[in-house]
Design a protein around this motif. Structure first.
Motif, mmCIF file in Angstrom:
data_model
loop_
_atom_site.group_PDB
_atom_site.id
_atom_site.type_symbol
_atom_site.label_atom_id
_atom_site.label_comp_id
_atom_site.label_asym_id
_atom_site.label_seq_id
_atom_site.Cartn_x
_atom_site.Cartn_y
_atom_site.Cartn_z
ATOM 1 N N SER A 5 0.819 -1.206 0.000
ATOM 2 C CA SER A 5 0.000 0.000 0.000
ATOM 3 C C SER A 5 0.855 1.258 0.000
ATOM 4 N N PHE A 6 2.163 1.088 -0.186
ATOM 5 C CA PHE A 6 3.069 2.236 -0.264
ATOM 6 C C PHE A 6 3.894 2.083 -1.536
ATOM 7 N N PRO A 7 3.308 2.424 -2.698
ATOM 8 C CA PRO A 7 3.968 2.136 -3.973
ATOM 9 C C PRO A 7 5.254 2.914 -4.200
ATOM 10 N N GLU A 8 5.499 3.978 -3.415
ATOM 11 C CA GLU A 8 6.714 4.774 -3.609
ATOM 12 C C GLU A 8 7.912 4.211 -2.850
ATOM 13 N N ILE A 9 7.808 3.014 -2.330
ATOM 14 C CA ILE A 9 8.848 2.491 -1.449
ATOM 15 C C ILE A 9 10.216 2.477 -2.117
ATOM 16 N N SER A 10 10.286 2.222 -3.412
ATOM 17 C CA SER A 10 11.593 2.171 -4.079
ATOM 18 C C SER A 10 12.241 3.548 -4.159
ATOM 19 N N ARG A 11 11.423 4.615 -4.095
ATOM 20 C CA ARG A 11 11.965 5.979 -4.131
ATOM 21 C C ARG A 11 12.148 6.561 -2.742
ATOM 22 N N ALA A 12 11.724 5.826 -1.737
ATOM 23 C CA ALA A 12 11.718 6.370 -0.382
ATOM 24 C C ALA A 12 13.066 6.184 0.309
ATOM 25 N N VAL A 13 13.251 6.996 1.331
ATOM 26 C CA VAL A 13 14.342 6.805 2.279
ATOM 27 C C VAL A 13 13.736 6.227 3.547
ATOM 28 N N ALA A 14 14.270 5.109 3.999
ATOM 29 C CA ALA A 14 13.774 4.464 5.217
ATOM 30 C C ALA A 14 14.714 4.796 6.362
ATOM 31 N N LEU A 15 14.141 5.274 7.448
ATOM 32 C CA LEU A 15 14.899 5.590 8.647
ATOM 33 C C LEU A 15 14.659 4.511 9.693
ATOM 34 N N VAL A 25 16.801 14.122 10.440
ATOM 35 C CA VAL A 25 16.922 13.627 9.065
ATOM 36 C C VAL A 25 15.569 13.661 8.365
ATOM 37 N N ALA A 26 14.525 13.212 9.049
ATOM 38 C CA ALA A 26 13.186 13.208 8.451
ATOM 39 C C ALA A 26 12.736 14.616 8.093
ATOM 40 N N ARG A 27 12.915 15.554 9.010
ATOM 41 C CA ARG A 27 12.525 16.941 8.745
ATOM 42 C C ARG A 27 13.273 17.498 7.538
ATOM 43 N N THR A 28 14.514 17.101 7.399
ATOM 44 C CA THR A 28 15.344 17.611 6.305
ATOM 45 C C THR A 28 14.913 17.040 4.956
ATOM 46 N N LEU A 29 14.557 15.756 4.917
ATOM 47 C CA LEU A 29 14.303 15.081 3.651
ATOM 48 C C LEU A 29 12.858 15.143 3.171
ATOM 49 N N LEU A 30 11.913 15.254 4.099
ATOM 50 C CA LEU A 30 10.499 15.153 3.724
ATOM 51 C C LEU A 30 10.047 16.145 2.657
ATOM 52 N N PRO A 31 10.558 17.366 2.595
ATOM 53 C CA PRO A 31 10.123 18.257 1.517
ATOM 54 C C PRO A 31 10.489 17.766 0.116
ATOM 55 N N ASP A 32 11.446 16.827 0.022
ATOM 56 C CA ASP A 32 11.959 16.412 -1.281
ATOM 57 C C ASP A 32 11.648 14.972 -1.665
#
Length: 260
Positions: A5-15, A25-32
């Motif tokens: 249910s999260f099709p963007e997983i290959s483009r995501a950054v996992a913390l 790190v999350a605050r920094t990356l989430l806008p992009d």
């Protein structure tokens, strides 16, 4: 939520790990880019969702294109062993510990063949990056593959980080002086009691620097001061130098012996 249910997983950054630094790190990356978080603590999960990150279980988060391990050194081996069966060739695994030789060894030993690896040390935290990341320093120790070059280009162009490339041994040797002794001195100075009312500006600046590391988590302090093999001999050299300097200062200055 499952990975299906999260099709963007290959483009995501996992913390993996959502403490103070993981949140930065999350605050920094989430806008992009999409960010997924894996942390067993319900309070950490709530903070992650409040920021707009997606919380996933380990086996789902491990399928992200880039996996960032924001966990202390003592937990790194266990996390890597748990992750390894779920990783696939082409992914990039990044660790963010404060020392590099042992984490680098673990990445190279435990990651499956074909999984790329990058050891990093962001030389900043939530306190020192409170005014933004531009100009902050980050050390990169590439271990496998070339995807790290795209990560470096993004961090430099988007966030203005100053990037240094080093081997794990070079990092630990230099960080023993620039970071290890700073933390030791900060804790040692705190043991001397309240700050004096009579003080110079140079003293105040020194104490401001020490205050920047005073609230670091105990596991961070332990990793920096005891997990780096180069700190102990350096601290011994510092003690010897202090003894030498204090001995020199006990000698009376010429011509001043009789001043009352």
């Amino acid at each position: 939520m499952s990975v299906t249910s999260f099709p963007e997983i290959s483009r995501a950054v996992a913390l993996f790990g959502f403490g103070a630094f993981g949140e930065l790190v999350a605050r920094t990356l989430l806008p992009d880019m999409p960010v997924v978080v894996c942390d067993p603590d319900p309070a950490a999960q709530a903070r992650a969702r409040a920021l707009g990150a997606t919380v996933l279980p380990p086996e789902a988060a491990a399928r992200a294109g880039i996996v960032v391990l924001a966990v202390p050194v003592p937990l790194l081996e266990r996390v890597l062993r748990d992750l390894a069966p779920h990783l696939r060739p082409g992914q990039l695994v990044i660790e963010t510990c404060s020392v590099k030789e042992e984490p680098a060894r673990l990445l190279e030993t435990l990651l499956p063949e074909g999984v790329e690896a990058l050891a990093t040390h962001p030389m900043f935290g939530p306190a020192s990056a409170a005014r933004g990341l531009r100009g902050c320093q980050m050390v990169l120790c590439p271990l496998r593959g070339n995807r790290w070059r795209r990560v470096a280009a993004f961090l430099r162009a988007r966030h203005g980080l100053r990037l240094l490339r080093a081997t794990p041994e070079e990092h630990d040797r230099q960080a023993a002086l620039s970071q290890g002794l700073t933390h030791l001195l900060a804790h040692a100075m705190a043991r001397l009691g309240p700050q004096p009312a009579i003080r110079t500006r140079s003293y105040e600046l020194m104490m401001e620097a020490f205050a920047m590391v005073a609230d670091d988590a105990p596991e961070v302090y332990t990793a920096i001061t005891r997990g780096n093999a180069h700190v102990a001999p350096l601290s011994e050299a510092l003690i010897a130098a202090l003894r030498l300097e204090s001995g020199a200062r006990r000698e009376p200055a010429p011509g001043l012996e009789n001043m009352g």
